[in-house]
Write a protein that holds these residues in place. Structure first.
Motif, PDB file in Angstrom:
ATOM      1  N   ALA A   1     -15.244  -7.647  -2.923  1.00  0.00           N
ATOM      2  CA  ALA A   1     -14.130  -8.323  -1.983  1.00  0.00           C
ATOM      3  C   ALA A   1     -14.467  -9.691  -1.768  1.00  0.00           C
ATOM      4  N   CYS A   2     -15.452 -10.380  -2.963  1.00  0.00           N
ATOM      5  CA  CYS A   2     -15.909 -11.653  -2.536  1.00  0.00           C
ATOM      6  C   CYS A   2     -15.549 -12.434  -4.174  1.00  0.00           C
TER       7      CYS A   2
ATOM      8  N   ILE B   1     -19.465  -8.801   5.605  1.00  0.00           N
ATOM      9  CA  ILE B   1     -18.946  -9.959   5.304  1.00  0.00           C
ATOM     10  C   ILE B   1     -18.493 -10.014   3.956  1.00  0.00           C
ATOM     11  N   ALA B   2     -17.164 -10.501   3.943  1.00  0.00           N
ATOM     12  CA  ALA B   2     -16.607 -10.760   2.611  1.00  0.00           C
ATOM     13  C   ALA B   2     -15.470 -11.915   2.619  1.00  0.00           C
ATOM     14  N   GLY B   3     -15.347 -12.405   1.308  1.00  0.00           N
ATOM     15  CA  GLY B   3     -14.345 -13.539   1.550  1.00  0.00           C
ATOM     16  C   GLY B   3     -14.259 -14.454   0.151  1.00  0.00           C
ATOM     17  N   VAL B   4     -13.645 -15.311   0.135  1.00  0.00           N
ATOM     18  CA  VAL B   4     -13.607 -16.383  -0.794  1.00  0.00           C
ATOM     19  C   VAL B   4     -13.880 -17.829  -0.267  1.00  0.00           C
ATOM     20  N   ALA B   5     -14.762 -18.588  -0.748  1.00  0.00           N
ATOM     21  CA  ALA B   5     -15.645 -18.186  -2.038  1.00  0.00           C
ATOM     22  C   ALA B   5     -17.092 -17.655  -1.674  1.00  0.00           C
ATOM     23  N   THR B   6     -17.476 -16.898  -2.486  1.00  0.00           N
ATOM     24  CA  THR B   6     -18.703 -16.263  -2.290  1.00  0.00           C
ATOM     25  C   THR B   6     -20.039 -17.464  -2.116  1.00  0.00           C
TER      26      THR B   6
ATOM     27  N   CYS C   1      -7.553  -6.311  -4.582  1.00  0.00           N
ATOM     28  CA  CYS C   1      -7.365  -4.933  -4.405  1.00  0.00           C
ATOM     29  C   CYS C   1      -8.725  -4.426  -3.738  1.00  0.00           C
ATOM     30  N   ALA C   2      -9.793  -5.156  -3.755  1.00  0.00           N
ATOM     31  CA  ALA C   2     -11.004  -4.833  -3.100  1.00  0.00           C
ATOM     32  C   ALA C   2     -10.883  -5.203  -1.595  1.00  0.00           C
ATOM     33  N   ALA C   3     -10.410  -6.300  -1.352  1.00  0.00           N
ATOM     34  CA  ALA C   3     -10.121  -7.066   0.025  1.00  0.00           C
ATOM     35  C   ALA C   3      -8.986  -6.012   0.901  1.00  0.00           C
ATOM     36  N   THR C   4      -8.175  -5.410   0.016  1.00  0.00           N
ATOM     37  CA  THR C   4      -7.163  -4.606   0.774  1.00  0.00           C
ATOM     38  C   THR C   4      -7.853  -3.147   1.180  1.00  0.00           C
ATOM     39  N   ALA C   5      -8.394  -2.463   0.111  1.00  0.00           N
ATOM     40  CA  ALA C   5      -9.107  -1.546   0.366  1.00  0.00           C
ATOM     41  C   ALA C   5     -10.232  -1.625   1.636  1.00  0.00           C
ATOM     42  N   LEU C   6     -11.003  -2.616   1.744  1.00  0.00           N
ATOM     43  CA  LEU C   6     -11.890  -3.136   2.638  1.00  0.00           C
ATOM     44  C   LEU C   6     -11.258  -3.247   3.926  1.00  0.00           C
ATOM     45  N   LEU C   7     -10.179  -3.795   4.230  1.00  0.00           N
ATOM     46  CA  LEU C   7      -9.364  -3.761   5.274  1.00  0.00           C
ATOM     47  C   LEU C   7      -8.943  -2.350   5.744  1.00  0.00           C
TER      48      LEU C   7
END
Length: 200
Positions: free
Chosen positions: A164-165, A135-140, A37-43
Motif C-alpha cells: 500500500a506504499c 504505516i502506509a502511503g505515498v511516497a515510500t 487496491c492495496a490501500a483500499t484493502a488496508l482500510l
C-alpha cells in the motif's frame, strides 16, 4: 497489543492518474492501480478489526505562504501548484477518505515531510495509546520513511504495509530495505493478517 493505522497522502494530486504529483508513477501504470487496491484493502481490514485510522493529508494555502523553501521537494510543489487547501488535488482519493461518522477515524494535516512535525498526529496517538503502528502511503521514500523513523524514535513498534506504499521502483525498494533495519516490512497482499496477528 493496540494497533493504529497511519494512512499517508492518499490524495488526488498524489495518487490520481490526473494528479499533479505522481511520484514517478506513469499515468496508466498498473503499479498505481495496485497501490490503490492495496490501500483500499488496508482500510477495509482496519475497519473490520476496529483498528483506529489516522488519515494524513499534506495541504498548503493558495499563496503557499506556509510552504517551506529549504528543500527541492517544496519548490516542486509550488512549481506544480499542487495540494492547495480546498482544491480537488488536496482532497482524499475517492474510496480512501476518512469515514466522518466513525469515532475511530481521524484526519491530520501537515506541511513538512515527516507527518509528526508541527501537526496534531502525536496528540492523537497520545490519546489512542497504541503500542504498534501500521504505516502506509505515498511516497515510500518521502513521507512514509520519514514518519516511520520518527515513530520508531518515539518508541513505537512499526510495521510498513509495503503493498500500500508507492514510489518509483528503485526508490521504493531502496527505502523498504533501509526501513527494514528499524521496522517490520510486511510484503504480503493479505492485509487482514496485519490486524489478526502480532507482527514482530
Amino acid at each position: 497489543m493496540t494497533t493504529v493505522l497511519l494512512a499517508l497522502h492518499y490524495q488526488n494530486d498524489v495518487l490520481h492518474e490526473k494528479g499533479k504529483i505522481r511520484v514517478g508513477i506513469e499515468e496508466n501504470s498498473s503499479q498505481r492501480q495496485g497501490i490503490i487496491c492495496a490501500a483500499t484493502a488496508l482500510l477495509q481490514q482496519a475497519r473490520q478489526h476496529e483498528v483506529a485510522i489516522v488519515h494524513v493529508r499534506v495541504a498548503y494555502r493558495a499563496d503557499y505562504a506556509d510552504l517551506a523553501t529549504n528543500a527541492p521537494i517544496f519548490a516542486g510543489v509550488r512549481q506544480l501548484q499542487a495540494v492547495q487547501e480546498g482544491s480537488w488535488g488536496s482532497a482524499f482519493f475517492t474510496g480512501l477518505a476518512p469515514l466522518e461518522s466513525s469515532p475511530l477515524e481521524f484526519e491530520v494535516i501537515h506541511k513538512r515531510i515527516n507527518a509528526f512535525y508541527a501537526s496534531t498526529l502525536e496528540a492523537i496517538l497520545n490519546q489512542l495509546k497504541p503500542d504498534r503502528l501500521v504505516i502506509a502511503g505515498v511516497a515510500t521514500h518521502s513521507v512514509v520513511e520519514s514518519t516511520v523513523r520518527h515513530a520508531v524514535d518515539m518508541g513505537f513498534n512499526v510495521t510498513v504495509a509495503a503493498a500500500a506504499c508507492g514510489a518509483p521502483a528503485q526508490a521504493h525498494e531502496a527505502s523498504l530495505k533501509s526501513m527494514s533495519l528499524i521496522a517490520h516490512i510486511y510484503n504480503d497482499v493479505d492485509m487482514a493478517y496485519l490486524f489478526k496477528e502480532k507482527i514482530s
